[in-house]
Design an enzyme around this catalytic site. Structure first.
Site, short mmCIF file in Angstrom:
data_model
loop_
_atom_site.label_atom_id
_atom_site.label_comp_id
_atom_site.label_asym_id
_atom_site.label_seq_id
_atom_site.Cartn_x
_atom_site.Cartn_y
_atom_site.Cartn_z
N GLN A 184 -46.26 -103.72 10.86
CA GLN A 184 -45.43 -104.35 9.85
C GLN A 184 -46.32 -105.06 8.83
OE1 GLN A 184 -42.63 -107.31 11.31
NE2 GLN A 184 -41.44 -107.26 9.42
N HIS B 127 -37.58 -97.45 7.62
CA HIS B 127 -38.07 -96.31 6.85
C HIS B 127 -37.32 -95.05 7.29
CE1 HIS B 127 -41.78 -98.25 5.30
NE2 HIS B 127 -41.69 -98.95 6.42
N ASN C 95 -40.84 -101.31 12.18
CA ASN C 95 -41.98 -101.99 12.80
C ASN C 95 -41.73 -103.50 12.88
OD1 ASN C 95 -43.37 -99.50 12.74
ND2 ASN C 95 -44.05 -99.90 10.66
N HIS D 189 -37.03 -103.98 7.67
CA HIS D 189 -36.67 -102.80 6.90
C HIS D 189 -36.82 -101.57 7.78
CE1 HIS D 189 -40.96 -103.57 6.30
NE2 HIS D 189 -41.13 -102.28 6.06
N ASP E 31 -39.40 -95.72 -1.51
CA ASP E 31 -40.67 -96.38 -1.24
C ASP E 31 -41.64 -96.07 -2.38
OD1 ASP E 31 -43.28 -97.06 -0.18
OD2 ASP E 31 -42.39 -97.02 1.82
#
Length: 134
Positions: free
Chosen positions: A93, A101, A86, A99, A30
């Site tokens: 989101q 995390h 999310n 995606h 990230d």
């Protein structure tokens, strides 16, 4: 999707730093991490959220998250791991390409992924409402 930043990353149009890749997923660091080692798992096939995600891909993403989590634990000897996903703006989101995390956590860190526990009014009623839509 032409305007999806994660699709652009997956196509190589935007640079990223990969830590894992297979036929279905790429896992990248990230660029705005919650902690060192914060990884995002991206399905290669675009789905905006969990509701659009193919069941086969849904079944494959958690083993990838487990593999990444184990690598983070071994690498950083972290005290815990958050695995987050999310769906929708109200849920936090901000990029509408599903995606996951995977975030290393350490005792005393300042990452805030918490909520104030509430009370469930009538658990049987709530359970029955949910069951009616399964």
């Amino acid at each position: 999707m032409d305007n999806c930043i994660f699709c652009k990353i997956l196509k190589g149009e935007i640079p990223s730093t990969s830590v894992y890749e297979d036929d279905d997923f790429r896992a990248i660091l990230d660029v705005s991490p919650a902690s060192t080692g914060h990884v995002i798992i991206l399905p290669k096939k675009h789905a905006a959220n969990i509701f659009e995600l193919d069941d086969e891909i849904a079944g494959k993403i958690m083993p990838v998250a487990k593999k990444i989590a184990a690598a983070l634990k071994k690498t950083y000897n972290c005290d815990g791991i958050n695995i987050l996903q999310n769906n929708g703006e109200a849920a936090g989101q901000t990029v509408f390409h599903l995606h996951v995390h995977v975030i290393p956590r350490f005792n005393g860190d300042t990452i805030n992924i918490k909520w104030t526990p509430g009370e469930m009014p009538d658990m049987e009623k709530v359970a029955n409402e949910i069951k009616a839509n399964l």
